[in-house]
Design a protein around this motif. Structure first.
Motif, PDB file in Angstrom:
ATOM      1  N   ALA A 195       0.821  -1.212   0.000  1.00 17.87           N
ATOM      2  CA  ALA A 195       0.000   0.000   0.000  1.00 17.87           C
ATOM      3  C   ALA A 195       0.854   1.262   0.000  1.00 17.87           C
ATOM      4  CB  ALA A 195      -0.926  -0.002   1.214  1.00 17.87           C
ATOM      5  N   MET A 196       2.027   1.192   0.620  1.00 15.23           N
ATOM      6  CA  MET A 196       2.881   2.369   0.749  1.00 15.23           C
ATOM      7  C   MET A 196       3.773   2.610  -0.471  1.00 15.23           C
ATOM      8  SD  MET A 196       1.875   3.640   3.504  1.00 15.23           S
ATOM      9  CE  MET A 196       0.870   3.096   4.881  1.00 15.23           C
ATOM     10  N   THR A 197       3.647   1.782  -1.489  1.00 20.74           N
ATOM     11  CA  THR A 197       4.427   2.028  -2.712  1.00 20.74           C
ATOM     12  C   THR A 197       3.947   3.278  -3.445  1.00 20.74           C
ATOM     13  OG1 THR A 197       2.984   0.531  -3.967  1.00 20.74           O
ATOM     14  CG2 THR A 197       4.996  -0.411  -3.032  1.00 20.74           C
ATOM     15  N   THR A 198       2.946   3.958  -2.904  1.00 20.77           N
ATOM     16  CA  THR A 198       2.544   5.261  -3.445  1.00 20.77           C
ATOM     17  C   THR A 198       3.700   6.248  -3.409  1.00 20.77           C
ATOM     18  OG1 THR A 198       1.702   5.770  -1.234  1.00 20.77           O
ATOM     19  CG2 THR A 198       0.093   5.059  -2.878  1.00 20.77           C
ATOM     20  N   LEU A 199       4.698   5.978  -2.571  1.00 22.65           N
ATOM     21  CA  LEU A 199       5.869   6.846  -2.538  1.00 22.65           C
ATOM     22  C   LEU A 199       6.528   6.904  -3.908  1.00 22.65           C
ATOM     23  CD1 LEU A 199       7.670   8.548  -0.594  1.00 22.65           C
ATOM     24  CD2 LEU A 199       9.163   6.567  -0.459  1.00 22.65           C
ATOM     25  N   ILE A 200       6.468   5.808  -4.660  1.00 19.70           N
ATOM     26  CA  ILE A 200       7.106   5.754  -5.979  1.00 19.70           C
ATOM     27  C   ILE A 200       6.459   6.753  -6.935  1.00 19.70           C
ATOM     28  CG2 ILE A 200       7.591   4.299  -7.982  1.00 19.70           C
ATOM     29  CD1 ILE A 200       7.684   1.907  -6.062  1.00 19.70           C
TER      30      ILE A 200
END
Length: 220
Positions: A195-200
């Motif tokens: 879910a935290m791959t939104t950083l990419i």
């Protein structure tokens, strides 16, 4: 009259040959060419020394315009705490990167270098940059959109220093806190990490609307 005509014809042929050679030489630099064509064209022109240089990454303290040009260095990095000067401004960073880039572009093939920096929780090497919590703290928020906005802010502050490559994020699933970099993992739960791959997308920018599944590298 015949002699003049022959000289003119010879000059015209030489001119055409030069134009053709230049056109052929520029194929790998032509953004209209298919990527595979550009890559194969460039690789076909490179010497062994140039290939080795392009696969080499050196630390900032060893990088000069002369070194970049002489050894065909492909990339440079700033590790933790490696800065051009104490309390260096964004302009100081950009000037340093630009000077190295001039060395790279002066080579026979003019391949630009890549400069990378450890911006794993903000552009933490740069003086007065915003520092964010480590990934383990961000994972605890369970807020993917917050993490994306942090990526966007980090991208802006990295680009302000003339750098376009950040060594981030760490998409690891830490199950053993004895690992020295466990704090760079968002969670021991793979679903939270995913879910935290939104950083990419925060760092790179969202993929364009006509995205076809090919690798996308954004820019800010």
């Amino acid at each position: 009259m015949g002699s003049s005509r022959n000289k003119f014809t010879s000059l015209l042929l030489m001119f055409c040959l030069v134009v053709l050679v230049r056109a052929e030489y520029a194929k790998y630099k032509d953004p209209k060419q298919p990527l595979a064509v550009r890559i194969n064209d460039l690789l076909g022109r490179m010497t062994l020394a140039e290939k080795i240089g392009q696969m080499t990454q050196i630390e900032r303290v060893n990088a000069t315009a002369e070194a970049m040009s002489k050894y065909f260095i492909g990339s440079v990095l700033s590790g933790g705490g490696s800065v051009p000067a104490p309390q260096a401004s964004a302009g100081d960073w950009a000037s340093m990167v630009n000077e190295m880039q001039k060395g790279s572009l002066s080579t026979r093939l003019g391949i630009p270098m890549i400069y990378g920096i450890d911006a794993v929780h903000g552009n933490n090497n740069a003086y007065r940059a915003t520092i964010f919590p480590h990934n383990i703290g961000l994972g605890a928020t369970r807020d993917p959109m917050l993490v994306k906005r942090i990526g966007e802010a980090t991208a802006l502050e990295v680009r302000a220093t003339g750098i376009s490559y950040a060594f981030a994020p760490c998409i690891a699933v830490c199950r053993d806190p004895r690992w020295g970099r466990c704090y760079e993992s968002y969670s021991e739960d793979p679903k939270v990490v995913q879910a935290m791959t939104t950083l990419i997308s925060g760092l790179q920018g969202d993929a364009p609307s006509d995205y076809t599944g090919r690798p996308y590298v954004g820019g800010r």
